[in-house]
Design a protein around this motif. Structure first.
Motif, mmCIF file in Angstrom:
data_model
loop_
_atom_site.group_PDB
_atom_site.id
_atom_site.type_symbol
_atom_site.label_atom_id
_atom_site.label_comp_id
_atom_site.label_asym_id
_atom_site.label_seq_id
_atom_site.Cartn_x
_atom_site.Cartn_y
_atom_site.Cartn_z
ATOM 1 N N GLY A 1 12.790 19.610 23.522
ATOM 2 C CA GLY A 1 12.102 18.513 24.192
ATOM 3 C C GLY A 1 10.764 18.215 23.551
ATOM 4 O O GLY A 1 10.402 17.040 23.343
ATOM 5 N N THR A 2 10.003 19.252 23.236
ATOM 6 C CA THR A 2 8.703 19.053 22.588
ATOM 7 C C THR A 2 8.877 18.405 21.222
ATOM 8 O O THR A 2 8.074 17.552 20.815
ATOM 9 C CB THR A 2 7.979 20.407 22.448
ATOM 10 N N PHE A 3 9.922 18.794 20.509
ATOM 11 C CA PHE A 3 10.208 18.216 19.194
ATOM 12 C C PHE A 3 10.317 16.695 19.291
ATOM 13 O O PHE A 3 9.729 15.954 18.482
ATOM 14 C CB PHE A 3 11.501 18.816 18.639
ATOM 15 N N PHE A 4 11.040 16.193 20.274
ATOM 16 C CA PHE A 4 11.255 14.752 20.368
ATOM 17 C C PHE A 4 10.011 14.003 20.854
ATOM 18 O O PHE A 4 9.779 12.855 20.464
ATOM 19 C CB PHE A 4 12.455 14.462 21.272
ATOM 20 N N VAL A 5 9.178 14.643 21.671
ATOM 21 C CA VAL A 5 7.925 14.002 22.072
ATOM 22 C C VAL A 5 7.011 13.840 20.862
ATOM 23 O O VAL A 5 6.419 12.776 20.637
ATOM 24 C CB VAL A 5 7.228 14.818 23.180
ATOM 25 N N ILE A 6 6.897 14.895 20.055
ATOM 26 C CA ILE A 6 6.051 14.812 18.851
ATOM 27 C C ILE A 6 6.641 13.802 17.866
ATOM 28 O O ILE A 6 5.902 13.070 17.194
ATOM 29 C CB ILE A 6 5.931 16.207 18.191
ATOM 30 N N ARG A 7 7.945 13.743 17.800
ATOM 31 C CA ARG A 7 8.596 12.776 16.900
ATOM 32 C C ARG A 7 8.223 11.335 17.266
ATOM 33 O O ARG A 7 8.112 10.470 16.403
ATOM 34 C CB ARG A 7 10.112 12.969 16.962
ATOM 35 N N GLY A 8 7.991 11.087 18.542
ATOM 36 C CA GLY A 8 7.636 9.739 18.977
ATOM 37 C C GLY A 8 6.150 9.433 18.930
ATOM 38 O O GLY A 8 5.736 8.321 19.285
ATOM 39 N N ARG B 1 4.468 15.974 11.384
ATOM 40 C CA ARG B 1 5.613 16.584 10.708
ATOM 41 C C ARG B 1 5.547 18.104 10.765
ATOM 42 O O ARG B 1 6.579 18.774 10.917
ATOM 43 C CB ARG B 1 5.675 16.107 9.257
ATOM 44 N N LEU B 2 4.351 18.646 10.641
ATOM 45 C CA LEU B 2 4.194 20.098 10.711
ATOM 46 C C LEU B 2 4.620 20.612 12.082
ATOM 47 O O LEU B 2 5.330 21.627 12.195
ATOM 48 C CB LEU B 2 2.739 20.483 10.429
ATOM 49 N N LEU B 3 4.233 19.914 13.141
ATOM 50 C CA LEU B 3 4.601 20.328 14.491
ATOM 51 C C LEU B 3 6.106 20.204 14.721
ATOM 52 O O LEU B 3 6.707 21.056 15.387
ATOM 53 C CB LEU B 3 3.838 19.490 15.518
ATOM 54 N N MET B 4 6.716 19.163 14.189
ATOM 55 C CA MET B 4 8.173 19.028 14.321
ATOM 56 C C MET B 4 8.878 20.201 13.637
ATOM 57 O O MET B 4 9.865 20.750 14.163
ATOM 58 C CB MET B 4 8.625 17.699 13.724
ATOM 59 N N LEU B 5 8.379 20.606 12.488
ATOM 60 C CA LEU B 5 8.975 21.725 11.760
ATOM 61 C C LEU B 5 8.854 23.028 12.548
ATOM 62 O O LEU B 5 9.835 23.778 12.703
ATOM 63 C CB LEU B 5 8.300 21.869 10.392
ATOM 64 N N THR B 6 7.667 23.301 13.084
ATOM 65 C CA THR B 6 7.471 24.561 13.802
ATOM 66 C C THR B 6 8.249 24.587 15.115
ATOM 67 O O THR B 6 8.811 25.629 15.486
ATOM 68 C CB THR B 6 5.976 24.800 14.075
ATOM 69 N N GLN B 7 8.295 23.459 15.827
ATOM 70 C CA GLN B 7 9.050 23.420 17.078
ATOM 71 C C GLN B 7 10.544 23.643 16.820
ATOM 72 O O GLN B 7 11.222 24.350 17.565
ATOM 73 C CB GLN B 7 8.830 22.083 17.787
ATOM 74 N N GLY B 8 11.059 23.042 15.745
ATOM 75 C CA GLY B 8 12.462 23.239 15.386
ATOM 76 C C GLY B 8 12.758 24.687 15.028
ATOM 77 O O GLY B 8 13.796 25.248 15.435
ATOM 78 N N PHE B 9 11.860 25.316 14.283
ATOM 79 C CA PHE B 9 12.044 26.720 13.887
ATOM 80 C C PHE B 9 12.075 27.626 15.117
ATOM 81 O O PHE B 9 12.959 28.488 15.247
ATOM 82 C CB PHE B 9 10.914 27.139 12.943
#
Length: 551
Positions: free
Chosen positions: A196-203, A91-99
């Motif tokens: 793209g990185t956001f969705f890989v981490i999400r999965g 979740r932390l990585l998804m947040l930072t990638q989105g930011f």
């Protein structure tokens, strides 16, 4: 007689090839996502520096681009490491990638509208640096989670290939986009790469991390990470060598655009091509890294050689009369950069147990980027007052001088360390009803030691006491009983009962080896007696006399 299954279990894994980590699907997906994102990042860095070079005549402002990238890591890296160890990294990585995606896209739109200024470029770069600082410790800790330890060095090398292959592609691609269109499109593409990185981490189906120890709060976790580094001498050498390298190597990153545009009078395409040659050299070194490691098994040999080579790169940038001469020089610089980064990163990762991994990696990143930020300001100031060649030559001289640090600060070798949790180490046999915040706690361990082996026992206890401090003890010492010369008592204090429970969880199999080195001098029929004393509530904190022996 040993069974065939036991033989197989105790047989060390066969040597892994460089590409073996790609057999793990999650590592493949993360590697590919990181590669695409890294291409976007290098395009962004190249476009940002070049745009700033065209918008401002100040050499200090141009050098501050590297500071704007590195300073957030310096300010936020350690807190980010604590967050990465405390909370769900996914979740932390998804947040930072989105930011970072939002910041890059807004920068692209601002530039597209013609509103960009030197100050705004620095500001957006600083915001991206904040996202990168919060992202980096959690991202660094992913690889040890998804690959086994015996192929971790190869996986880290593949990560180095990702970074440096993207460095070879990104600047050249960025230069082409700038030449044909505008830096704005580079910034927009970088924003899309984070998506793209956001969705890989999400999965990523991350395994749940379970522990019987009480959960740390943020400040306790932060202190634990700093304490771990403080009482781990093997890590000190890595950190000192990393800082010494980045302080000198930062001159190349900070001043290369100025060398191209002002000393040699070339354009953005040439700047991007030089960075491409740098990346190509790094990728070549990564592909040859197993052969290099076989030839130079000691990491100090590789690192010292790389220091000398990079000093030569700085000197060439200062003195070369033609851009054509710099292409092979940058190729060699890329090889040197990869050798240093891989050697230091592998040494650091192999010395870290999982419970403190992201926190210590954040301190490593802090030291690394701190050297980059400080060096960028230093060499930018020197170039503004004494000229670009003088700054580069001084930086090269520093790198040559820093090779001497290999004498007092040799890099540790961690291939045989077993940092898996020592699950057979029991918890204190005391009721679970004790509140975790109650304390301080005094732990007393009684040994029976024959006078003939007492000096050896005390020497072994020095390392064991350091381990106690590293894992949570506030202070401690060894005390003799004047009435019984065989009785040696170890005392140490811990801030709370919960922290003492975490001490037991932090114990690794490598720590058991250190403990056994102490226990061999215990001559009693049973194991040493362990006693626990907990301060009564509402009683002022007190410590036994002399218990600050380790302070």
């Amino acid at each position: 007689m040993t069974s065939s299954s036991d033989t197989l279990k105790n047989t060390p894994p066969a040597p892994a090839s460089l590409w073996s980590a790609f057999s793990i699907p999650m590592f493949r997906a993360i590697w590919l996502a990181a590669f695409v994102s890294n291409v976007g990042t290098w395009m962004q860095n190249m476009a940002g520096v070049w745009l700033l070079t065209t918008l401002s005549t100040s050499q200090v402002l141009v050098a501050l681009m590297q500071t704007a990238t590195s300073l957030p890591v310096f300010l936020l890296s350690v807190p980010a490491g604590a967050l990465a160890d405390l909370f769900d990294r996914r979740r932390l990585l998804m947040l930072t990638q989105g930011f970072m995606s939002v910041v890059a896209l807004v920068l692209g739109l601002v530039t597209l509208q013609g509103w960009a200024s030197a100050e705004s470029i620095l500001g957006f770069t600083f915001l991206l640096g904040i996202g990168a600082a919060l992202n980096a410790p959690a991202w660094q800790a992913i690889t040890p989670e998804v690959v086994p330890r015996h192929i971790l060095p190869n996986a880290l090398t593949l990560n180095g290939i990702s970074i440096n292959l993207s460095r070879a592609i990104g600047p050249a691609l960025g230069g082409l986009i700038i030449a044909w269109y505008s830096p704005a499109f580079v910034f927009l593409l970088n924003g899309v790469s984070f998506v793209g990185t956001f969705f890989v981490i999400r999965g990523w189906k991350r395994e749940a991390v379970t522990s019987n120890a009480p959960v740390e709060d943020f400040f306790t976790a932060l202190a634990a990470g700093i304490r771990y580094v403080r009482f781990s001498p093997s890590l000190h050498a890595i950190l000192i060598r990393a800082f010494s390298f980045t302080l000198g190597a930062s001159a190349m990153w900070a001043l290369l655009s100025l060398v191209v545009a002002r000393r040699l009078g070339a354009d953005s395409g040439t700047y991007g091509l030089l960075l491409t040659w740098l990346g190509a050299g790094a990728v070549t070194a990564a592909l040859l890294v197993n052969r290099i490691n076989e030839r130079w098994k000691n990491p100090d040999q590789r690192v010292v050689t790389a220091f000398v080579l990079f000093a030569g790169v700085n000197a060439a940038l200062a003195l070369a009369p033609s851009v054509l001469l710099l292409y092979p020089v940058m190729f060699v610089g890329g090889m040197a950069w990869l050798l240093v980064m891989t050697s230091l990163n592998v040494s650091m990762q192999l010395h870290l147990p999982k419970w403190v991994q992201a926190r210590v990696l954040s301190i490593y990143l802090l030291v690394f980027q701190g050297g980059m930020a400080l060096g960028s300001v230093l060499w930018g100031w020197v170039s503004a007052h004494y000229g670009i060649p003088a700054a580069l030559l001084l930086a090269g001289g520093w790198l040559l001088l820093a090779t001497l640090l290999a004498i007092p600060f040799r890099l540790p070798i961690a291939d045989k360390l077993d940092l898996t949790p020592a699950r057979d180490k029991p918890h204190p046999p005391i009721s679970d009803s004790i509140p975790h915040d109650r304390g301080p706690v005094v732990v007393m361990v009684e040994y029976r030691v024959e006078p003939a082996v007492l000096p050896d026992f005390l020497r072994a206890m020095e390392e064991f006491q350091r381990l106690r401090r590293r894992d949570g003890a506030l202070r401690g010492g060894i005390f003799a009983d004047p009435k019984n010369p065989l009785r040696q008592v170890e005392l140490f204090t811990v801030a709370s009962w919960g922290e003492h429970l975490r001490q037991h969880q932090r114990f690794t199999k490598e720590d058991l080896r250190i403990q056994e080195a102490v226990l061999q001098y215990h001559s009693g029929p049973d194991r040493p007696t362990v006693s626990h004393f907990i301060a009564e509530p509402d009683v002022p904190e007190q410590h036994p006399a002399g218990l600050n022996a380790l302070d």
